[in-house]
Design a protein around this motif. Sequence first.
Motif, short mmCIF file in Angstrom:
data_model
loop_
_atom_site.label_atom_id
_atom_site.label_comp_id
_atom_site.label_asym_id
_atom_site.label_seq_id
_atom_site.Cartn_x
_atom_site.Cartn_y
_atom_site.Cartn_z
N MET A 1 8.20 2.43 30.99
CA MET A 1 8.29 1.25 31.82
C MET A 1 7.49 1.52 33.09
O MET A 1 7.49 2.61 33.62
CB MET A 1 9.76 0.99 32.14
CG MET A 1 10.06 -0.19 33.02
SD MET A 1 9.92 -1.86 32.35
CE MET A 1 10.77 -1.83 30.82
N LYS A 36 7.81 -8.33 31.89
CA LYS A 36 9.06 -8.17 31.13
C LYS A 36 10.28 -8.62 31.91
O LYS A 36 11.25 -9.12 31.33
CB LYS A 36 9.26 -6.69 30.73
CG LYS A 36 8.16 -6.15 29.86
CD LYS A 36 8.12 -6.87 28.54
CE LYS A 36 7.05 -6.30 27.63
NZ LYS A 36 6.88 -7.07 26.43
N LYS A 37 10.26 -8.39 33.21
CA LYS A 37 11.41 -8.71 34.05
C LYS A 37 10.91 -8.85 35.48
O LYS A 37 9.90 -8.25 35.85
CB LYS A 37 12.43 -7.57 33.95
CG LYS A 37 13.69 -7.74 34.75
CD LYS A 37 14.61 -6.52 34.56
CE LYS A 37 15.74 -6.56 35.56
NZ LYS A 37 16.59 -5.36 35.47
N TYR A 61 8.40 -5.86 36.27
CA TYR A 61 8.46 -4.81 35.27
C TYR A 61 7.48 -5.09 34.13
O TYR A 61 7.41 -6.22 33.63
CB TYR A 61 9.87 -4.74 34.69
CG TYR A 61 10.94 -4.44 35.71
CD1 TYR A 61 11.52 -3.18 35.81
CD2 TYR A 61 11.40 -5.43 36.59
CE1 TYR A 61 12.51 -2.91 36.74
CE2 TYR A 61 12.38 -5.17 37.53
CZ TYR A 61 12.93 -3.91 37.60
OH TYR A 61 13.91 -3.64 38.53
N PHE A 62 6.77 -4.05 33.73
CA PHE A 62 5.80 -4.12 32.63
C PHE A 62 5.97 -2.90 31.74
O PHE A 62 6.62 -1.93 32.12
CB PHE A 62 4.37 -4.14 33.21
CG PHE A 62 4.04 -5.37 34.00
CD1 PHE A 62 3.37 -6.43 33.41
CD2 PHE A 62 4.38 -5.47 35.34
CE1 PHE A 62 3.06 -7.57 34.15
CE2 PHE A 62 4.07 -6.60 36.08
CZ PHE A 62 3.41 -7.65 35.49
N ASP A 63 5.33 -2.91 30.58
CA ASP A 63 5.42 -1.78 29.66
C ASP A 63 4.67 -0.55 30.15
O ASP A 63 5.06 0.57 29.84
CB ASP A 63 4.89 -2.16 28.27
CG ASP A 63 5.87 -3.03 27.50
OD1 ASP A 63 7.09 -2.96 27.76
OD2 ASP A 63 5.41 -3.80 26.64
#
Length: 102
Positions: A1, A36-37, A61-63
């Motif tokens: 993350m 993502k969030k 938030y990203f991978d």
Amino acid sequence: MAKLLVLYKKPKDINVFDAYYFATHVPLAKKLPGLKKYDVSTGGVVSPAGASGIHLVATLYFDSLDAIKAALGSAEGQATARDLGNFADGGVDLYFFDTKEV
């Protein structure tokens, strides 16, 4: 993350900042590819010494770091970055980094 941390410094008019941020900027940022969030601070942002010069903290938030870089380089990312000049008159700092659970 990986996380993109955005620190918004105290604006000239908090009410104008908040109204614009939540009505206009958040919807733009939510279109970032790979997001993502997304969460934001509530209440005052303080330090151990007391009050800080920060009005709001946003965490996206990203991978991966590559996903953040791709999102920022996209048309949506460029539109979101351009929009900062419309409301973040106190200044803004962006940081991005990988995370791991410990």
